[in-house]
Design an enzyme around this catalytic site. Structure first.
Site, PDB file in Angstrom:
ATOM      1  CB  VAL A 123      -0.952   0.023   1.223  1.00  0.00           C
ATOM      2  CG1 VAL A 123      -1.781   1.305   1.204  1.00  0.00           C
ATOM      3  CG2 VAL A 123      -1.872  -1.197   1.231  1.00  0.00           C
ATOM      4  CB  THR A 124       3.518   2.362   2.373  1.00  0.00           C
ATOM      5  OG1 THR A 124       2.703   2.024   3.499  1.00  0.00           O
ATOM      6  CG2 THR A 124       4.292   3.626   2.688  1.00  0.00           C
ATOM      7  NE  ARG A 241      -5.754  -0.858  12.561  1.00  0.00           N
ATOM      8  CZ  ARG A 241      -6.428  -0.244  11.577  1.00  0.00           C
ATOM      9  NH1 ARG A 241      -7.640   0.210  11.792  1.00  0.00           N
ATOM     10  NH2 ARG A 241      -5.875  -0.096  10.387  1.00  0.00           N
ATOM     11  NE  ARG A 266      23.173  -5.216  37.729  1.00  0.00           N
ATOM     12  CZ  ARG A 266      24.395  -5.086  37.211  1.00  0.00           C
ATOM     13  NH1 ARG A 266      25.071  -6.168  36.869  1.00  0.00           N
ATOM     14  NH2 ARG A 266      24.930  -3.899  37.055  1.00  0.00           N
ATOM     15  CD  GLN A 277       8.479   4.469  47.738  1.00  0.00           C
ATOM     16  OE1 GLN A 277       8.925   5.604  47.725  1.00  0.00           O
ATOM     17  NE2 GLN A 277       7.588   4.057  48.629  1.00  0.00           N
ATOM     18  CD  GLN A 337      16.998   5.257  32.518  1.00  0.00           C
ATOM     19  OE1 GLN A 337      16.925   5.457  31.309  1.00  0.00           O
ATOM     20  NE2 GLN A 337      17.891   5.839  33.304  1.00  0.00           N
ATOM     21  CD  GLU A 364       0.226  -4.224   9.835  1.00  0.00           C
ATOM     22  OE1 GLU A 364      -0.822  -4.027   9.211  1.00  0.00           O
ATOM     23  OE2 GLU A 364       1.143  -4.962   9.429  1.00  0.00           O
TER      24      GLU A 364
END
Length: 390
Positions: A123-124, A241, A266, A277, A337, A364
């Site tokens: 399509v694109t 979808r 760790r 926390q 992170q 999509e």
């Protein structure tokens, strides 16, 4: 998981989870690293008979979009690319099932069902991604055939596909009502496979440019009536979808699990990283986002299974896709992170999850387009101003 799955769907979940852990997970890193098509994973899915999962029993499936979402979620938890192998097969299958005539169904669906045929979607174009009405590929009727000229980009799976569903304009106006999809088979004269993209994520399933120069395609390969085929196929895409959202759920679940296992092992500043926390709150937010995404996806899948169509399904599917894939990106980002310096190493799996998650927000139907679909169902389509920009 809070969603109570039907027994037959739970059996699918347990089977796919076992296969994912035992056979798919060990291959995931190498598939991403090499960027080579994982034929062994395709063969595995074919062996398991998974290509028809969301489709009716007469085509070998369960007729369950929910089961399809669960299967994709379990695969994407360990390997985005293997999950993708199902989706690139399912979207064209659905388009032909819902929009094709009996001859097209008889010719193509059995091969898609048993894996002897592979397919892709085109399509694109370079100048139009989300703006589907802006495509320039043209199909001009010549007797019992069409002459097609134009080009496509980002046609995923086209390098290995036996046929490609190509979107082309059959009329002169710039509207989706003038667009049809055509089944273009491999080896058609004037059909040239272009450059393979070197992608950020989703690296194991190739995406290529396609070029069409005076390509002659039989009118019998047009899906749906001229000028109406696009709408028919788009409804099929709405039904698929939720599966894209399921891939986001699986990816987010997998990223959270990797982060959890890492921080549990760790130590920092004399205590376990998992006891801080701030870290615990990050994990709590991840888990909440994953569960909310799962419920949205499963609800959308249940609507498909209940036969819902139109705006109700479109909005639910758009919400599921948008929220689940945005959640996948946020969870993967936070997981990187938590991994610290290790998270930016190509040798650590979380790096792959981060890159694959970004792809999900774009493909999509971008998440901006999903927001348009949702807001249109609530507010109606925006009124077009007759004045120029201020």
């Amino acid at each position: 998981m809070m969603f109570d799955l039907p027994e037959d769907v739970r059996e699918v979940q347990q089977m796919v989870r076992r296969v994912a852990n035992e056979r798919v997970a060990p291959r995931a890193h190498e598939i991403d690293r090499s960027g080579e098509y994982p034929q062994d994973m395709f063969d595995l899915l074919r062996e398991l008979g998974m290509f028809t999962l969301p489709f009716p029993a007469e085509h070998g499936g369960m007729g369950s979009q929910l089961a399809a979402c669960v299967a994709v979620e379990e695969l994407a938890r360990v390997c985005y690319n293997t999950a993708y192998l199902l989706i690139v097969q399912w979207v064209p299958f659905g388009a032909i099932l819902f929009g094709g005539d009996e001859a097209q169904k008889a010719r193509f669906l059995p091969g898609l069902a048993d894996g002897s045929l592979r397919s892709a979607l085109a399509v694109t174009e370079p100048q139009s991604g989300s703006d589907v009405a802006g495509i320039r590929t043209r199909a001009v009727r010549e007797g019992d055939a069409y002459r097609i000229n134009g080009q496509k980009i980002w046609s995923t799976n086209s390098a290995v596909a036996d046929f490609v569903l190509v979107a082309a304009k059959t009329g002169a106006s710039d509207s989706t009502g003038e667009i049809n999809f055509f089944i273009v088979e491999k080896g058609t004269k004037g059909f040239e496979l272009g450059r393979k993209e070197d992608k950020l994520g989703a690296r194991g399933v190739p995406s290529n440019a396609l070029h069409f120069e005076d390509m002659i395609v039989p009118a019998a390969n047009r899906i749906g009536p001229e000028g109406r085929g696009f709408k028919i196929v788009m409804e099929a895409f709405n039904q698929s979808r939720p599966i894209i959202g399921a891939r986001g759920v699986g990816l987010a679940q997998g990223a959270m699990e990797l982060a959890r296992d890492f921080i549990l092992e760790r130590q920092a500043f004399g205590q376990a990283v998992s006891d801080f926390q701030g870290v615990r709150w990050m994990i709590a937010d991840m888990a909440t986002g994953v569960e909310a995404s799962r419920l949205l996806v499963y609800r959308a899948a249940a609507l498909v299974d209940a036969g819902k169509t139109g705006t109700e399904l479109a909005a639910a599917a758009a919400m599921a896709k948008r929220f689940a894939t945005d959640t996948a990106m946020q969870v993967a980002q936070d997981a990187v992170q938590l991994f610290g310096a290790a998270g930016i190493s190509s040798e650590v799996p979380i790096n792959r999850y981060f890159r694959d998650a970004k792809v999900l927000q774009i493909i999509e139907g971008t998440n901006q387009i999903q927001r348009n679909i949702i807001s249109n169902t609530i507010l109606g389509r925006p009124r077009t101003s007759t004045r120029g920009p201020r």
